[in-house]
Design an enzyme around this catalytic site. Structure first.
Site, mmCIF file in Angstrom:
data_model
loop_
_atom_site.group_PDB
_atom_site.id
_atom_site.type_symbol
_atom_site.label_atom_id
_atom_site.label_comp_id
_atom_site.label_asym_id
_atom_site.label_seq_id
_atom_site.Cartn_x
_atom_site.Cartn_y
_atom_site.Cartn_z
ATOM 1 N N HIS A 1 0.762 9.531 1.818
ATOM 2 C CA HIS A 1 2.290 9.811 1.740
ATOM 3 C C HIS A 1 2.611 10.931 2.745
ATOM 4 O O HIS A 1 3.876 11.522 2.586
ATOM 5 C CB HIS A 1 2.684 10.027 0.295
ATOM 6 C CG HIS A 1 2.069 8.762 -0.501
ATOM 7 N ND1 HIS A 1 2.587 7.525 -0.217
ATOM 8 C CD2 HIS A 1 1.571 9.016 -1.545
ATOM 9 C CE1 HIS A 1 1.886 6.929 -1.247
ATOM 10 N NE2 HIS A 1 1.145 7.679 -2.339
ATOM 11 N N HIS B 1 2.855 2.496 -1.918
ATOM 12 C CA HIS B 1 1.245 2.340 -1.993
ATOM 13 C C HIS B 1 0.878 0.808 -1.113
ATOM 14 O O HIS B 1 -0.273 0.460 -1.806
ATOM 15 C CB HIS B 1 1.003 2.369 -3.487
ATOM 16 C CG HIS B 1 1.141 3.651 -4.124
ATOM 17 N ND1 HIS B 1 2.253 3.638 -4.793
ATOM 18 C CD2 HIS B 1 0.435 4.654 -3.955
ATOM 19 C CE1 HIS B 1 2.127 5.092 -5.432
ATOM 20 N NE2 HIS B 1 1.189 5.872 -4.803
#
Length: 338
Positions: free
Chosen positions: A56, A218
């Site tokens: 991320h 995700h």
């Protein structure tokens, strides 16, 4: 799979070592993937940590530094950090004033943080936790109970960090973080999937003219598959959904974050922001601060999310406070509309 890596099982350690070499203001705890402010623990200051699976970036390791996090735990790609890592992070930043944990609403992260907090209490270390669940696209998903924590988490961290930098106590910092979390909403989309290095293939597939609305961070598919619309129509769909969930009245102020998911050109992010700005100002809503760029990505996913945080004077003050990290740099800002 085309990725510039040495080996899938070395991705995290290679990445955080590169981050350390790029910044003299952070250090890595030996034998871990925990990134810590070089001057931690900061005397007289509440510690602030976050973390989660890697992939991320710049979240969360890129936000370690003055005016933001004191430490970040980097798990494997899209995988929660271990309890031991979380405990090491807390110990490293505790100056005796306690430590606040800001967690995204994912089951693994929360279970491990909760266990770490229980064990640290036995050592006499005070901890508190605020969970961010800003993603309005879902109520339930395979990865979490309730709404997911996504890019709005960065704004919550910014508010909490500024409160901590001012020397406030743990309870006050927690209240500021919770208040920020209660007033932020996010909606995202994806034009293409991402590929986890250890898996070696995309997480889902899309036709050339298709997109996923309501994706998380995700690599999961969204809640609706649709034809790719124009920027105005897409911005309107996301903005309307946010304002329906969190009404903002004419004359009120907000912060807007347009977050790239890893492979979206800045050109397109600014086009989205232009449309969001227009939609908000048409309603008389004032934009006190805007952030456009990559803050919480999903590897090389193409797509973006829009976050809106409703502001009062205290939230605005904390949001505009200076910060200096690898992924978030902000000088003292004028209190004016963007």
């Amino acid at each position: 799979m085309k990725k510039i890596i040495n080996a899938p099982d070395k991705v995290i350690q290679d990445m955080i070592e590169g981050m350390r070499l790029a910044s003299p203001d952070i250090r890595i705890l030996p034998g871990t993937s925990v990134i810590v402010r070089a001057d931690a623990p900061v005397k007289g200051k509440v510690g602030l940590i976050s973390g989660g699976g890697s992939g991320h970036e710049p979240a969360h390791g890129g936000f370690v530094g003055t005016g933001m996090l004191d430490a970040a735990c980097a798990g494997d790609v899209f995988t929660s950090p271990s309890v031991d890592q979380m405990m090491e992070a807390v110990r490293a930043v505790d100056s005796g004033q306690g430590v606040l944990i800001i967690a995204k609403n994912y089951t693994g992260d929360n279970l491990n943080f909760d266990m770490a907090m229980e064990l640290l209490a036995d050592e006499g270390i005070r901890t508190e936790k605020v969970v961010v669940h800003d993603d309005i696209a879902v109520e339930e998903s395979p990865n979490t109970t309730g709404r997911r924590g996504v890019a709005g988490t960065v704004l919550v961290q910014k508010v909490a960090a500024a409160c901590a930098e001012q020397g406030n106590d743990l309870e006050t910092v927690k209240r500021a973080a919770q208040d920020a979390a209660d007033h932020v909403r996010t909606f995202g989309f994806a034009l293409s999937p991402c590929t986890i290095p250890s898996v070696g293939k995309p997480s889902f597939s899309l036709a050339e003219d298709e997109m996923e609305l309501g994706t998380g961070i995700h690599g999961e598919a969204g809640v609706k598959r649709m034809k790719v619309p124009g920027a105005r129509a897409l911005a309107e769909q996301m903005t309307e959904a946010i304002l329906k969930d969190m009404p903002v009245e004419s004359g009120e102020e907000v912060c807007v974050l347009v977050n790239g998911m890893g492979a979206t050109p800045l050109m397109e992010l600014y086009i989205i922001y232009k449309e969001v700005h227009s939609l908000l100002t048409e309603r008389g809503i004032k934009i006190a601060k805007a952030y456009v760029g990559e803050y919480m990505t999903s590897l090389e996913m193409a797509g973006a999310s829009v976050s809106v945080m409703k502001l009062d004077e205290k939230r605005k003050q904390y949001l505009l406070a200076p910060a200096d990290t690898l992924g978030f740099k902000q000088f003292a800002s004028k209190q004016s509309e963007v």
